[in-house]
Design a protein around this motif. Sequence first.
Motif, short mmCIF file in Angstrom:
data_model
loop_
_atom_site.label_atom_id
_atom_site.label_comp_id
_atom_site.label_asym_id
_atom_site.label_seq_id
_atom_site.Cartn_x
_atom_site.Cartn_y
_atom_site.Cartn_z
N PRO A 79 -11.14 8.37 3.51
CA PRO A 79 -12.05 8.56 2.39
C PRO A 79 -12.95 9.75 2.70
CG PRO A 79 -12.74 6.71 3.74
CD PRO A 79 -11.47 7.21 4.33
N SER A 137 -12.29 2.73 9.49
CA SER A 137 -12.75 3.21 8.18
C SER A 137 -12.05 4.50 7.76
CB SER A 137 -14.26 3.37 8.17
OG SER A 137 -14.70 3.90 9.38
N GLY A 139 -16.11 -1.72 7.51
CA GLY A 139 -15.85 -0.41 6.94
C GLY A 139 -14.41 -0.13 6.55
N THR A 140 -13.58 -1.15 6.42
CA THR A 140 -12.21 -0.90 5.96
C THR A 140 -12.18 -0.77 4.44
OG1 THR A 140 -11.81 -3.27 5.85
CG2 THR A 140 -11.19 -2.16 7.89
N HIS A 141 -11.03 -0.32 3.91
CA HIS A 141 -10.93 -0.12 2.46
C HIS A 141 -9.70 -0.80 1.89
CE1 HIS A 141 -13.48 3.22 3.77
NE2 HIS A 141 -14.03 3.14 2.58
N PHE A 142 -9.42 -2.01 2.34
CA PHE A 142 -8.22 -2.67 1.81
C PHE A 142 -8.30 -2.86 0.30
CE2 PHE A 142 -8.25 -4.36 6.20
CZ PHE A 142 -7.01 -3.89 6.58
N SER A 154 0.47 0.87 -4.19
CA SER A 154 -0.89 1.21 -4.61
C SER A 154 -1.25 2.67 -4.35
CB SER A 154 -1.90 0.25 -4.00
OG SER A 154 -2.12 0.53 -2.66
N VAL A 155 -0.89 3.21 -3.18
CA VAL A 155 -1.26 4.61 -2.92
C VAL A 155 -0.53 5.57 -3.86
CG1 VAL A 155 -1.21 6.46 -1.21
CG2 VAL A 155 -2.05 4.21 -0.59
N PHE A 210 -7.68 13.97 -0.95
CA PHE A 210 -6.81 12.81 -1.12
C PHE A 210 -5.40 13.26 -1.45
CE2 PHE A 210 -4.62 9.94 -4.05
CZ PHE A 210 -4.53 8.82 -3.25
N ALA A 230 -11.75 3.61 -3.25
CA ALA A 230 -12.46 4.74 -2.66
C ALA A 230 -11.86 5.16 -1.33
CB ALA A 230 -13.94 4.38 -2.47
N GLY A 231 -11.09 4.28 -0.69
CA GLY A 231 -10.45 4.67 0.56
C GLY A 231 -8.94 4.56 0.44
N ASP A 276 -6.80 -1.06 -2.85
CA ASP A 276 -6.55 -1.52 -4.20
C ASP A 276 -7.13 -2.92 -4.40
OD1 ASP A 276 -5.60 -2.16 -6.65
OD2 ASP A 276 -3.48 -2.09 -6.12
N LEU A 335 -2.17 5.55 -7.25
CA LEU A 335 -3.47 6.22 -7.39
C LEU A 335 -3.30 7.66 -7.87
CD1 LEU A 335 -5.47 4.96 -4.30
CD2 LEU A 335 -6.10 4.69 -6.69
N ALA A 345 -7.18 1.28 8.34
CA ALA A 345 -7.47 -0.15 8.25
C ALA A 345 -6.21 -0.97 8.52
CB ALA A 345 -8.04 -0.47 6.87
N THR A 346 -5.11 -0.58 7.88
CA THR A 346 -3.87 -1.35 8.02
C THR A 346 -3.30 -1.22 9.43
OG1 THR A 346 -3.50 -0.82 5.72
CG2 THR A 346 -1.71 -1.88 6.88
N GLY A 353 -9.89 5.10 5.75
CA GLY A 353 -9.09 4.78 4.58
C GLY A 353 -8.10 3.66 4.86
N VAL A 354 -7.19 3.49 3.92
CA VAL A 354 -6.34 2.33 3.97
C VAL A 354 -5.32 2.44 5.11
CG1 VAL A 354 -4.58 3.15 2.38
CG2 VAL A 354 -5.24 0.76 2.37
N GLU A 399 0.82 -1.21 0.00
CA GLU A 399 0.00 0.00 0.00
C GLU A 399 0.86 1.26 0.00
OE1 GLU A 399 -2.14 -0.94 3.46
OE2 GLU A 399 -3.75 -1.96 2.37
N LEU A 414 -9.40 11.38 -6.22
CA LEU A 414 -10.15 10.22 -5.76
C LEU A 414 -11.30 10.69 -4.89
CD1 LEU A 414 -9.86 7.20 -6.00
CD2 LEU A 414 -8.52 7.22 -3.93
N TYR A 415 -10.97 11.57 -3.98
CA TYR A 415 -11.99 12.21 -3.15
C TYR A 415 -11.35 13.48 -2.65
CZ TYR A 415 -9.32 9.24 0.06
OH TYR A 415 -8.34 8.57 0.72
N SER A 418 -2.12 8.26 4.15
CA SER A 418 -3.03 8.92 3.22
C SER A 418 -4.29 9.30 3.98
CB SER A 418 -3.36 7.98 2.07
OG SER A 418 -4.25 6.99 2.53
N ALA A 419 -4.90 10.37 3.51
CA ALA A 419 -6.09 10.85 4.20
C ALA A 419 -7.21 9.83 4.11
CB ALA A 419 -6.54 12.16 3.57
#
Lengths: 285, 529
Positions: free
Chosen positions: A138, A215, B232-235, A112-113, A129, B239-240, B243, A116, A221-222, A217-218, A108, A125-126, A135-136
Amino acid sequence: MSTTTPTKVHYYVPRPSPYPVMLSLALFFVAMGVVLKVNALRAGPWSILLGAALLIYVLFHWFGNVIGESESGVYKSWEDRSFRMGMVWFILSEVAFFAGLFAVLFYERNISVPHLAQVDPGFTLYPGFTAAWPSAGPHGKPFSVVQPWGIPAINTLILLTSGVTVTWAHWGLKTARRSAAIIGLMLTVGLGVVFLGFQAHEFYEAYTRLGLTLSSGVYGATFFLLTGFHGLHVTVGVIMLSVILMRCIKGHFTPDQHFAFEAVSWYWHFVDVVWLLLFVFVYWM
Amino acid sequence: MNAAHANDAHHEEHPSGFTRWLFTTNHKDIGRLYIIFSVLMFLVGGFLAMLIRTELLQPWLIIPPEVYNQIITVHGLVMVFAAVMPATTGLANYLIPMMIGAPDMALPRLNNWGFWLLPPAAVLLVMPFALKLFGIGNGAIDTGWTMYAPLSVQGGIGVDFAIFAIYLMGISSLLSSINIIVTITNMRAPGMSFSKLPIFVWSWLITAFLLVAVFPPLVGGVTMLFADRHFGTHFFSAAGGGDPVLWQHIFWFFGHPEVYILLLPTAGILPHILSTFARKPIYGYRAQVYAFWAIGMLSVVIYAHHMFTSGLPVPAQLYFMYSTMVISIPVALLFFCWFATIWQGSMTFETPMLFALGYIVLFGVGGLSGLILSDAVADQQYHNSYFLVAHFHYALFGGPVMGIIAATYYYLPKITGRMYNETLGKWHFWQTIIGFNLTFIPQFFLGIAGMPRRIPDYALQFTHLNMLSSIGAYILGSAQLVLVYNLIQVLRGVGKKATAQVWEGAQGLEFTVASPPPYHTFETQPVIQ
Ligand code: HEM
Ligand SMILES: [Cu+2]
C-alpha cells in the motif's frame, strides 16, 4: 432391539480429572490477556503470564498422567483404536484449516487483485499499484520477495530429510532396535530446529533487508500468514518430537505399542506436506 | 480384576459436590452440564431478544443505537454458539453412548474439556458489556453476528473479545465432534452395525463431519481479522490490495454449513419422537440417512446464496442459486418421510409430539421462504430485509429450537426419572406457537414492504406490524418461563416416577435401561440382535 449375553471386554474410562477445566481457565486468561494487551490495557500482560504459567503446568501434568496410564498398560487395542482415530480426525481438521488459508491465497491472486484493476482503468488504488502477484504494498512502498531457490529450497530438503529420519526411527522402534529409534528422532528434532532457525533468519531478512512485512499489502500479509502458521506447527511438532525422544530414551514404547510415537510422526508428515505446497505456491510459482 | 484397572472410573464412586461437575469424565454428567448451560444461555439470548423487541415496539429510540447494535449481535452469537450448539451437543453426549451400547464417550477427558471451554467463551462474549460500565472500551461486539469487514476491522474491544470467544468455541466444537465421530465408529456394541444405527446418531455423525470441515477455516478467518485490526495487514481492505468480500466468503463457507450443523441433530431426533407417538416404525430410514449425507455435502458448496448482493459475477450467482434450490430436494425428502411416519398412525399428542408436529409446520415455512430467497434476482429485494429475519427465525426456531424443546420433554423423564407436568407442557406449546407466529408473520410483511434489518428506528408506516411482532415476542418469551418452571419442578422431584419404557411406543437401547439410567450404563456391552 433385544440385548442378550453381555460381552466381557472392558474400555478404560479415566477417573475424574482436574486438568481439562484448568486448561480452559488457562486459555481464558491467555485470551483475555491478549485482548487487553492489544487494546493497550495494563492488566493484559499479567493475565497472559498467569494463563501461560497455568497452561504449562496443566500440559505437563496432563501429559504426565496420560504417559503414566500408558506405561501401566491400561490402554489395550480398543483404546488404542480410539486414540488413532482421534488423531486422524484432528489432522483432518488441520487439513481443513490450511485448505482455508490456501483458498485465501488463490482468491487473492486470481480473483480479488485482478479485479481491483478492472473496476476502472483510470483508477489507481494507490500510486504504484499493479494488479499483479506479488502486488505492490500500500502507498506504493516497494518490497522484494523471498527468492525460492535460496533458503526455502534448503528448507524443503531439510524437511524432506526429516520425514525420512522419522520413518527410520519408526522402523527402528518396530524392529526393537532402540538406538536406531533414538538416533533417528534426534536427527529429526535437529533438522526441525535447523528449519526453524532458517525460517527465523528468513523472516528477519524479509523485515530488515527486503522491506517485506505484514503490512506490505496483501502479498506480505498472506506470505506471513501461511509461513507463520506453518512455522508454528513445526514448533509444536518439534516439542512433541522431543517429548517422544525423551520417552524413547527412558525406555517407553514397545515394537507393537507406540501410539504416541506414531501420532507425532503422522503430524510431522502432515506438516511436511503443507511445506511442500507452501514452497510451490507461495515461494516458487 | 486386572490390577491396572484400579485407576478406572468404573470401580470408583464419583466425587460429590462441586468437583464432581468440574472434573467429571462421565458422558451423562457432561451431557447434563451442556444442557443446563444451554438453558441458561437461552435465557440470556432471550432476554436480549426482549430488549430488541422493546426497542422496536414503537418507532423511536429507547436504547441508544450503538447499544442496540451490540444487543442484536450478542443475541445472535449467544443463540447460535452458546444456546443451540451446546443443546444438541449435550443431547449427543447424553444419548449417543446409550443408543449405541457404548461404555462411555471414546475420549472422556477431552469430552470434559470440550464442555468447560464454553463458559469462559460465553464470559468473553458478554464481558465487554461489563467493562464498559467501568469505563473500559465501548461495549460488546456491534457488527452483527456475521462480523462483516470493514465494520469489524474498525470496531472496538468487543470484536477482539468475540474473536477469542470464537477460538474457544471452535476448539470446543472440534473436540466434541472428533469425540462423537470416534465414539460412533469405535464404540458401538457388537451387532450395532451402521445400518442399525439410530437415526439421531447418524445425523450427529454427519454434523460432526461438517464441523471438522468448516470450523477450522473460520478460525483462520478470525485470525486474519485480528491481524487486520492490530498488526497492519490488509486482508479485508482494498487499500492494501485485499478485499472485504473475502471475509464474506470465509464467513459463509462456515456460516451456511453451520445452519445445517444446528438443524441436522434435531432432524435426527424428530423421527424418533414421531415414531414413538404414532406407534409406527420410522418410515424411510435409509432415505433419511441419504438425505442427511446429501444435505451435509451440498451445504458446503452453496454458501454464496448469502452474498447475492455483494457483486458476484452472474455465472456465480446462477450457480449458487440453482445449487441452493437443489438442497431443498433432500430437505423435502425428510418432510416426506416425517409425514409417512405418522401417516395412519395411532397418534397421541403428548407435549414432545406437539412440539415435533410444530417443528414440521414451522420449519416447513422456514424452508419454503428459503426457496424464495434463493432466487438471486428476487433476493436483491429481500436481502437484509425483515423478510430474511423472518426466514431464518422460522428455520432456526421452527427447526432446531422446536426440536430441542421436543427432545427435552421426550428425554426428561429418562434423564431425571420424573414425569413433567403435562398440562403445563401443553400450555407451553400453544403459547409458543401463537407467540412465535405472531412475532414472525408480521416480519415477512415488513420485509416485503421494505423494512431493513439491524435498525433501531424505522419509518412510521411500519409501526403497526412492529407492534404486533413485539407483542408476539412477549408472548413467546413468557412461554419459555413456563418451560423453566416445569423443569425446576421436575428437578425438585415433583411429578410421578417414570418407568424405564417412559413412552408406550418408545424404541431403542436407551429405553431398556432404568429411568434415570445408572451412572455407568453399559459397563459391559450388550449384544444387539
Ligand atoms: C431449503 C432450505 C433453505 C433454503 C433454500 C435457504 C435459503 C436461504 C437464503 C438464500 C438465504 C440468504 C438470504 C439473504 O441473505 O438475502 C438464507 C439466509 C439464512 N438462512 Fe436459510 N435456507 C434454507 C434453510 C435454512 C435452515 C435450515 C436454516 C437454519 C437452521 C437457515 C438459516 C438461515 C439464516 C440464519 C440466514 C440468515 C443469515 C444472516 O444473514 O444473518 N436456513 N437462507
Ligand atoms: Cu445459507
